[in-house]
Design a protein around this motif. Structure first.
Motif, short mmCIF file in Angstrom:
data_model
loop_
_atom_site.label_atom_id
_atom_site.label_comp_id
_atom_site.label_asym_id
_atom_site.label_seq_id
_atom_site.Cartn_x
_atom_site.Cartn_y
_atom_site.Cartn_z
N UNK B 34 0.83 -1.20 0.00
CA UNK B 34 0.00 0.00 0.00
C UNK B 34 0.86 1.25 0.00
N UNK B 36 0.51 5.36 1.11
CA UNK B 36 -0.25 6.35 1.84
C UNK B 36 0.44 7.71 1.70
N UNK B 38 1.02 11.39 3.79
CA UNK B 38 0.89 12.02 5.10
C UNK B 38 1.32 13.47 5.00
N UNK B 44 -2.02 9.36 8.15
CA UNK B 44 -1.84 8.84 6.79
C UNK B 44 -3.16 8.70 6.06
N UNK B 89 4.29 7.30 2.12
CA UNK B 89 4.68 6.12 2.89
C UNK B 89 4.30 4.86 2.15
N UNK B 99 -0.07 -2.73 9.76
CA UNK B 99 0.69 -2.09 8.70
C UNK B 99 2.06 -1.77 9.26
N UNK B 101 5.13 0.52 8.23
CA UNK B 101 5.42 1.59 7.30
C UNK B 101 6.92 1.79 7.12
N UNK B 102 7.28 2.24 5.92
CA UNK B 102 8.62 2.77 5.72
C UNK B 102 8.71 4.15 6.35
N UNK B 103 9.92 4.72 6.31
CA UNK B 103 10.13 6.05 6.90
C UNK B 103 9.50 7.15 6.06
#
Lengths: 113, 111
Positions: B34, B36, B38, B44, B89, B99, B101-103
């Motif tokens: 996915x 997102x 932000x 998000x 993200x 979920x 998330x990456x940074x």
């Protein structure tokens, strides 16, 4: 479009005090989540909740944390005895039958003094 | 351990150009991925979900690709606008509720 709402938007609390963060998920959703984001860091999973019980939790979600769905609309996160390192943005999310995607609220900024 | 890598440096592009953001993952076998968006001080916002059996997915000016061999997803915004400026993200998903998330990559679109 339906949305997840969180209150309060900002909560300031003394260290050691209990705090309750509130969320109203999207009305027909079945899965509920809490995440947190420390300033400048990534969004981290805390807990997921389904059918009135915790389905998954992270290492962060220790005995100081609890969640509850006290009625058909609210979903709460309680921190029993807050610590300085609990200062963060806390996001509530919800999702429907397929579990994904998740829809997030705009968060509660928790500041521990 | 599982790792998600996104460009940590901000991506600056001119309005009208195509922005391309990268998400690489290791020690994952995601069934879906996915993206997102932000904005500062906000939660998000879901943009797109792509499944492992899909190579590409589009929604208006957004396009996502998913290469399970390279363990990479690319996120494209065509005809970018200043309003597209945000942090993006990625979140690869396995058979689990949460979920991860990456940074995130911060995108800045200049007029």
């Amino acid at each position: 479009e339906p949305e997840v709402t969180q209150t309060p938007s900002h909560q300031v609390t003394q260290m050691g005090q209990e705090v309750i963060l509130r969320c109203v998920p999207i009305s027909n959703h079945l899965y509920f989540y809490w995440y947190r984001q420390i300033l400048g860091q990534k969004v981290e999973f805390l807990v997921s909740f389904y059918n009135n019980e915790i389905s998954e939790k992270s290492e962060i979600f220790d005995d100081q944390f609890s969640v509850e769905r006290p009625d058909g609309s609210n979903f709460t996160l309680k921190i029993r005895s807050t610590k300085l390192e609990d200062s963060a943005m806390y996001f509530c999310a919800s999702s429907g039958e397929g579990k994904q995607p998740q829809h997030f609220g705009d968060g509660t900024r928790l500041s521990i003094l | 351990s599982q790792k998600i890598e996104q460009n940590s440096e901000a991506l600056n592009i001119q309005e009208g150009k195509t922005a391309t953001l990268t998400c690489n993952y290791t020690n994952y076998s995601p069934a879906y991925l996915q993206w997102y968006r932000q904005d500062p001080g906000r939660g998000p916002v879901f943009l797109l979900l792509i499944r492992e059996n899909e190579k590409e997915k589009r929604k208006e000016r957004l396009k996502v690709t998913f290469d399970t061999t390279l363990k990479q997803s690319l996120f494209h915004i065509t005809a970018s606008q200043p309003a597209d400026s945000a942090t993006y993200l990625c979140a690869p998903g396995e058979d689990t509720d949460k979920l991860i998330f990456g940074t995130g990559t911060r995108l800045q679109v200049f007029p």
